[in-house]
Design an enzyme around this catalytic site. Sequence first.
Site, PDB file in Angstrom:
ATOM      1  N   LYS A   9       0.912  -1.216  -0.112  1.00  0.00           N
ATOM      2  CA  LYS A   9       0.091   0.163  -0.087  1.00  0.00           C
ATOM      3  C   LYS A   9       0.914   1.155   0.121  1.00  0.00           C
ATOM      4  O   LYS A   9       1.989   1.032   0.557  1.00  0.00           O
ATOM      5  CB  LYS A   9      -0.916   0.131   1.226  1.00  0.00           C
ATOM      6  CG  LYS A   9      -2.311   0.786   1.138  1.00  0.00           C
ATOM      7  CD  LYS A   9      -3.046  -0.191   0.128  1.00  0.00           C
ATOM      8  CE  LYS A   9      -4.338   0.846   0.044  1.00  0.00           C
ATOM      9  NZ  LYS A   9      -5.505  -0.253  -0.218  1.00  0.00           N
TER      10      LYS A   9
HETATM   11  P1  NAD Z   1     -12.915   7.443  -3.077  1.00  0.00           P
HETATM   12  O1  NAD Z   1     -11.773   8.443  -2.793  1.00  0.00           O
HETATM   13  O2  NAD Z   1     -13.261   7.356  -4.582  1.00  0.00           O
HETATM   14  O3  NAD Z   1     -14.160   7.662  -2.114  1.00  0.00           O
HETATM   15  C1  NAD Z   1     -13.931   7.828  -0.782  1.00  0.00           C
HETATM   16  C2  NAD Z   1     -15.665   8.203  -0.339  1.00  0.00           C
HETATM   17  O4  NAD Z   1     -15.547   8.227   1.238  1.00  0.00           O
HETATM   18  C3  NAD Z   1     -15.872   9.643  -0.708  1.00  0.00           C
HETATM   19  O5  NAD Z   1     -17.307   9.692  -1.087  1.00  0.00           O
HETATM   20  C4  NAD Z   1     -15.685  10.476   0.448  1.00  0.00           C
HETATM   21  O6  NAD Z   1     -16.475  11.664   0.574  1.00  0.00           O
HETATM   22  C5  NAD Z   1     -16.100   9.660   1.738  1.00  0.00           C
HETATM   23  N1  NAD Z   1     -15.462   9.861   2.924  1.00  0.00           N
HETATM   24  C6  NAD Z   1     -14.243  10.365   2.934  1.00  0.00           C
HETATM   25  N2  NAD Z   1     -14.349  10.537   4.422  1.00  0.00           N
HETATM   26  C7  NAD Z   1     -15.524  10.286   5.034  1.00  0.00           C
HETATM   27  C8  NAD Z   1     -16.083   9.975   6.274  1.00  0.00           C
HETATM   28  N3  NAD Z   1     -15.210  10.412   7.436  1.00  0.00           N
HETATM   29  N4  NAD Z   1     -17.131   9.816   6.511  1.00  0.00           N
HETATM   30  C9  NAD Z   1     -17.994   9.517   5.534  1.00  0.00           C
HETATM   31  N5  NAD Z   1     -17.531   9.435   4.177  1.00  0.00           N
HETATM   32  C10 NAD Z   1     -16.343   9.563   4.061  1.00  0.00           C
HETATM   33  O7  NAD Z   1     -12.360   6.026  -2.368  1.00  0.00           O
HETATM   34  P2  NAD Z   1     -12.865   4.601  -2.796  1.00  0.00           P
HETATM   35  O8  NAD Z   1     -11.830   4.092  -3.918  1.00  0.00           O
HETATM   36  O9  NAD Z   1     -14.392   4.424  -3.099  1.00  0.00           O
HETATM   37  O10 NAD Z   1     -12.450   3.661  -1.456  1.00  0.00           O
HETATM   38  C11 NAD Z   1     -13.377   3.682  -0.343  1.00  0.00           C
HETATM   39  C12 NAD Z   1     -12.842   2.571   0.461  1.00  0.00           C
HETATM   40  O11 NAD Z   1     -12.768   1.368  -0.213  1.00  0.00           O
HETATM   41  C13 NAD Z   1     -11.483   2.654   1.252  1.00  0.00           C
HETATM   42  O12 NAD Z   1     -11.557   2.214   2.574  1.00  0.00           O
HETATM   43  C14 NAD Z   1     -10.600   1.931   0.417  1.00  0.00           C
HETATM   44  O13 NAD Z   1      -9.491   1.526   0.732  1.00  0.00           O
HETATM   45  C15 NAD Z   1     -11.558   0.854  -0.096  1.00  0.00           C
HETATM   46  N6  NAD Z   1     -11.202   0.174  -1.157  1.00  0.00           N
HETATM   47  C16 NAD Z   1     -11.102   0.710  -2.440  1.00  0.00           C
HETATM   48  C17 NAD Z   1     -11.003  -0.107  -3.738  1.00  0.00           C
HETATM   49  C18 NAD Z   1     -10.820   0.607  -5.050  1.00  0.00           C
HETATM   50  O14 NAD Z   1     -10.769  -0.175  -6.029  1.00  0.00           O
HETATM   51  N7  NAD Z   1     -11.025   1.731  -5.268  1.00  0.00           N
HETATM   52  C19 NAD Z   1     -10.519  -1.616  -3.528  1.00  0.00           C
HETATM   53  C20 NAD Z   1     -10.804  -2.168  -2.300  1.00  0.00           C
HETATM   54  C21 NAD Z   1     -10.890  -1.134  -1.088  1.00  0.00           C
END
Ligand code: NAD
Length: 421
Positions: A110
């Site tokens: 990461k």
């Molecule tokens: P992103 O940046 O596209 O979206 C993040 C979202 O979370 C946004 O809507 C943001 O406003 C919201 N957010 C941030 N802080 C917040 C809070 N305190 N309360 C409520 N909402 C909040 O990110 P993503 O890629 O969608 O990732 C989201 C989660 O999924 C993370 O934990 C990431 O590690 C996990 N994840 C992502 C992927 C991927 O392919 N993108 C894969 C596996 C896991």
Amino acid sequence: MQASSVYTGPVFEMASRQFHTVADHLDIPVHERARILMPKRVLAVSCPIHRDDGSVAVYQGYRVQHHLTLGPTKGGTRFAPNVDVGEVAALAIWMSWKCALAGLPYGGAKGGIAVDPRALSKRELEALSRRYMQEMIPFVGPHTDVMAPDMGTNEQVMAWFMDTYSMYQGKTVSEVVTGKPVDTGGTVGRREATGRGVAYLIRRAADTIGLNLDGATAIVQGFGNVGSVATLTLAASGVRVIGVSDHSAAYYDPKGLDVRSLDAHVAKTGALAGYSKEGLFDAAELLVQKCDILVPAAVERVIDEHNAGKIDCRILAEGANGPTTPEADDILRNRPDIFVIPDILCNAGGVIVSYFEWVQGLQQLFWDESEVNDRLNRTLEKSFQEVVRLSKTRGLTHRDAALSIGVERVLSAKRKRGLFP
Ligand code: NAD
């Protein structure tokens, strides 16, 4: 953890505690544990960029590679203000168990930069993305460590990463990064993969507990890549989405929200805030409203000892990494009314399709979307069945079962290979 370790903080402690819980179940001798848990290596970098006002700002960046036992390392890159080396290490460790559970030939990695990407202009974001990758060049590579998107990064950032790495090699090396735009060597279906995977596993959990998705209700925290795609996919299956939230606002309507127009609003403005004056809700309270499906898809540690007893859902689908603390897990252990789909299973769709993108890039042979989605569903199905079966046979929670499978596979390979990786 050793006293001198650089890996500290609540998220690292959480990954460590989860590991020791399953290490106890698996009877892993204490002397073997540090070798499995502690990251192989970390690079910390300072990234200076020119701001638009002419000043110079310096941002701290990190990349943690957890283990090299099963192949190159693989993992996302997070741009968020609170990124620190302990959090990045925890996310790398979870990636290892996730890849091993899905049967992918990777160790976990990461990376991240402590920055609020929303506070940068597009030019500043490009400068920072390129500078970070340039600092990472000796540390990563298509057979060493392959980056991907995570919170605060997207396809555009991946294109800048790939382009910067390629410039220094004098040729295009698209396989150094996954989650790229399709027209720069990405794969169809990657952007949607994590959210689609979350929705697929919710369908499987619903089948298992006899919940009809048509008319079932859902609340989703986080409306970025994972949360928005999961929301839209669930809505397309007949689920009534009654609550959504992001960093800027929360909306709740027991009659159901218009998720397409929410999505269009976020695509236009970047956040939920300002969507409507009606239905605004308290973000923390949203998590404990009654619903059939609760999907935390934002940040870590939002389900804790204070609200775990109050959440009122039948399926808890962890789209985010690490949304549930070990203290909350102790409460959920005694709540058989909730079917937990643990993060390393629930959000594995992203890394599974990243693996497909890497394989396609290495072969320069590209698949169509139905092939990507079929293979994704088959891979998730296998993991889902393995987790549910092990949970039943050993009397473990779904999280402990999923972690046990991942940890056991890494341990087995380490015992056969020796101390190096
Ligand atoms: P992103 O940046 O596209 O979206 C993040 C979202 O979370 C946004 O809507 C943001 O406003 C919201 N957010 C941030 N802080 C917040 C809070 N305190 N309360 C409520 N909402 C909040 O990110 P993503 O890629 O969608 O990732 C989201 C989660 O999924 C993370 O934990 C990431 O590690 C996990 N994840 C992502 C992927 C991927 O392919 N993108 C894969 C596996 C896991």
